[in-house]
Design an enzyme around this catalytic site. Sequence first.
Site, PDB file in Angstrom:
ATOM      1  CE  LYS A   1      -2.009  -1.169   3.936  1.00  0.00           C
ATOM      2  NZ  LYS A   1      -1.364  -2.465   4.252  1.00  0.00           N
TER       3      LYS A   1
ATOM      4  NE  ARG B   1       8.111  -2.855   6.540  1.00  0.00           N
ATOM      5  CZ  ARG B   1       6.875  -2.458   6.391  1.00  0.00           C
ATOM      6  NH1 ARG B   1       6.459  -1.981   5.238  1.00  0.00           N
ATOM      7  NH2 ARG B   1       6.026  -2.535   7.382  1.00  0.00           N
TER       8      ARG B   1
ATOM      9  NE  ARG C   1       5.956  -0.130  10.275  1.00  0.00           N
ATOM     10  CZ  ARG C   1       4.887  -0.256   9.486  1.00  0.00           C
ATOM     11  NH1 ARG C   1       4.892   0.302   8.278  1.00  0.00           N
ATOM     12  NH2 ARG C   1       3.831  -0.920   9.873  1.00  0.00           N
TER      13      ARG C   1
ATOM     14  NE  ARG D   1       1.973  -4.691  11.105  1.00  0.00           N
ATOM     15  CZ  ARG D   1       3.155  -4.479  10.498  1.00  0.00           C
ATOM     16  NH1 ARG D   1       4.274  -4.843  11.113  1.00  0.00           N
ATOM     17  NH2 ARG D   1       3.209  -3.914   9.328  1.00  0.00           N
TER      18      ARG D   1
HETATM   19  P1  AP5 Z   1       4.829  -1.570   1.902  1.00  0.00           P
HETATM   20  O1  AP5 Z   1       4.576  -0.738   0.699  1.00  0.00           O
HETATM   21  O2  AP5 Z   1       5.494  -0.949   3.068  1.00  0.00           O
HETATM   22  O3  AP5 Z   1       3.477  -2.298   2.333  1.00  0.00           O
HETATM   23  P2  AP5 Z   1       2.279  -1.766   3.211  1.00  0.00           P
HETATM   24  O4  AP5 Z   1       1.051  -2.446   2.676  1.00  0.00           O
HETATM   25  O5  AP5 Z   1       2.274  -0.290   3.289  1.00  0.00           O
HETATM   26  O6  AP5 Z   1       2.678  -2.445   4.599  1.00  0.00           O
HETATM   27  P3  AP5 Z   1       2.649  -1.869   6.071  1.00  0.00           P
HETATM   28  O7  AP5 Z   1       3.531  -2.756   6.885  1.00  0.00           O
HETATM   29  O8  AP5 Z   1       2.887  -0.408   6.107  1.00  0.00           O
HETATM   30  O9  AP5 Z   1       1.150  -2.181   6.412  1.00  0.00           O
HETATM   31  P4  AP5 Z   1       0.381  -2.080   7.691  1.00  0.00           P
HETATM   32  O10 AP5 Z   1      -0.981  -1.989   7.155  1.00  0.00           O
HETATM   33  O11 AP5 Z   1       0.611  -3.183   8.669  1.00  0.00           O
HETATM   34  O12 AP5 Z   1       1.009  -0.808   8.435  1.00  0.00           O
HETATM   35  P5  AP5 Z   1       0.454   0.631   8.743  1.00  0.00           P
HETATM   36  O13 AP5 Z   1       1.600   1.532   8.801  1.00  0.00           O
HETATM   37  O14 AP5 Z   1      -0.683   0.967   7.881  1.00  0.00           O
HETATM   38  O15 AP5 Z   1       5.671  -2.848   1.424  1.00  0.00           O
HETATM   39  C1  AP5 Z   1       6.161  -3.793   2.346  1.00  0.00           C
HETATM   40  C2  AP5 Z   1       7.556  -4.291   1.906  1.00  0.00           C
HETATM   41  O16 AP5 Z   1       7.446  -4.995   0.680  1.00  0.00           O
HETATM   42  C3  AP5 Z   1       8.581  -3.167   1.623  1.00  0.00           C
HETATM   43  O17 AP5 Z   1       9.850  -3.649   1.987  1.00  0.00           O
HETATM   44  C4  AP5 Z   1       8.470  -2.960   0.129  1.00  0.00           C
HETATM   45  O18 AP5 Z   1       9.668  -2.459  -0.413  1.00  0.00           O
HETATM   46  C5  AP5 Z   1       8.174  -4.361  -0.370  1.00  0.00           C
HETATM   47  N1  AP5 Z   1       7.296  -4.401  -1.530  1.00  0.00           N
HETATM   48  C6  AP5 Z   1       6.231  -3.606  -1.790  1.00  0.00           C
HETATM   49  N2  AP5 Z   1       5.635  -3.979  -2.960  1.00  0.00           N
HETATM   50  C7  AP5 Z   1       6.349  -5.068  -3.414  1.00  0.00           C
HETATM   51  C8  AP5 Z   1       6.220  -5.916  -4.564  1.00  0.00           C
HETATM   52  N3  AP5 Z   1       5.226  -5.742  -5.475  1.00  0.00           N
HETATM   53  N4  AP5 Z   1       7.125  -6.923  -4.698  1.00  0.00           N
HETATM   54  C9  AP5 Z   1       8.121  -7.111  -3.781  1.00  0.00           C
HETATM   55  N5  AP5 Z   1       8.297  -6.329  -2.684  1.00  0.00           N
HETATM   56  C10 AP5 Z   1       7.410  -5.317  -2.495  1.00  0.00           C
HETATM   57  O19 AP5 Z   1      -0.119   0.419  10.239  1.00  0.00           O
HETATM   58  C11 AP5 Z   1       0.758   0.175  11.317  1.00  0.00           C
HETATM   59  C12 AP5 Z   1      -0.060   0.117  12.617  1.00  0.00           C
HETATM   60  O20 AP5 Z   1      -0.669   1.392  12.863  1.00  0.00           O
HETATM   61  C13 AP5 Z   1      -1.227  -0.879  12.647  1.00  0.00           C
HETATM   62  O21 AP5 Z   1      -0.789  -2.186  13.005  1.00  0.00           O
HETATM   63  C14 AP5 Z   1      -2.138  -0.232  13.702  1.00  0.00           C
HETATM   64  O22 AP5 Z   1      -1.658  -0.472  15.001  1.00  0.00           O
HETATM   65  C15 AP5 Z   1      -1.976   1.245  13.401  1.00  0.00           C
HETATM   66  N6  AP5 Z   1      -2.946   1.747  12.407  1.00  0.00           N
HETATM   67  C16 AP5 Z   1      -2.652   2.284  11.184  1.00  0.00           C
HETATM   68  N7  AP5 Z   1      -3.773   2.637  10.538  1.00  0.00           N
HETATM   69  C17 AP5 Z   1      -4.811   2.312  11.376  1.00  0.00           C
HETATM   70  C18 AP5 Z   1      -6.230   2.402  11.251  1.00  0.00           C
HETATM   71  N8  AP5 Z   1      -6.815   2.907  10.148  1.00  0.00           N
HETATM   72  N9  AP5 Z   1      -6.980   1.961  12.293  1.00  0.00           N
HETATM   73  C19 AP5 Z   1      -6.413   1.465  13.415  1.00  0.00           C
HETATM   74  N10 AP5 Z   1      -5.071   1.334  13.599  1.00  0.00           N
HETATM   75  C20 AP5 Z   1      -4.288   1.756  12.574  1.00  0.00           C
HETATM   76 MG    MG Z   2       2.456   1.090   4.850  1.00  0.00          MG
END
Ligand code: AP5
Ligand code: MG
Length: 218
Positions: free
Chosen positions: A13, A126, A160, A171
């Site tokens: 994402k 990562r 992270r 998660r």
């Molecule tokens: P990346 O692009 O970072 O993936 P992502 O989907 O953004 O993953 P996140 O870990 O950020 O998702 P998340 O939903 O758990 O975290 P968030 O910060 O939203 O890609 C991942 C890796 O893969 C990277 O190394 C990248 O280079 C690689 N990659 C990407 N695309 C690729 C491809 N096509 N092929 C190969 N490699 C690839 O949330 C964190 C925490 O915050 C949550 O756990 C929760 O506690 C809180 N939180 C956030 N939003 C909310 C909400 N709306 N409600 C409640 N709590 C929330």
């Molecule tokens: Mg993300």
Amino acid sequence: MNIILLGPPGAGKGTQATRLQAMRGMIQLSTGDMLREAVARGTPVGVKAKQVMEAGELVSDAIVSALIGERLDGAGDQGAIFDGFPRTAHQAEALEMLLAARGRTLDHVIELMVDEEALVERIVGRFTCARCGTPYHRTLKLPRVSGVCDVCSATEFKQRPDDNEQTVRTRMAEYRDKTAPILPYYEDRGLIRRVDGMADVDTVAAQIDAILDGARAP
Ligand code: AP5
Ligand code: MG
């Protein structure tokens, strides 16, 4: 145009939202990034969110919906990319109200289809440059010179706190239990577009571009 990128942790994402922001001038609204910033600054929201995030659980709907509301007004004519929001049925309803109050609508909900087991390796490996934030991966993308950032030559890196296997599994479970159930809500409105999130980054980007440009996906 306003779009949601939906998919489990590590689905890509953030990678795709960052690219869309750079290429199309849309605004990336990542609740994860907003919460990490609040934690780093030690704000009241950050103090509440820190332990919840480190456990891999979801922060309260009220907190994240308020964060989105504050930032939505900054989204200009090119629109917003919701990255990691909404994650529950309540958040989906809150988003609908926030958009309606501003005379905006949702155009697409793009679901990144992925294999969860492969994602654990993507996430646990990562890390980023501590100075400029350039992303790396211990097997997929190491710096060209070991221990030195390709972009800014810094030698400090960070990971992270929620990117360890145990927290990633929590998660993933949160995604299955609370976020995946909102898919039918958008399916009923005809908004869901699916892309193969296991393809390489450029191929995923091309699939998303085809959706945004109204063309048939390649
Ligand atoms: P990346 O692009 O970072 O993936 P992502 O989907 O953004 O993953 P996140 O870990 O950020 O998702 P998340 O939903 O758990 O975290 P968030 O910060 O939203 O890609 C991942 C890796 O893969 C990277 O190394 C990248 O280079 C690689 N990659 C990407 N695309 C690729 C491809 N096509 N092929 C190969 N490699 C690839 O949330 C964190 C925490 O915050 C949550 O756990 C929760 O506690 C809180 N939180 C956030 N939003 C909310 C909400 N709306 N409600 C409640 N709590 C929330
Ligand atoms: Mg993300």
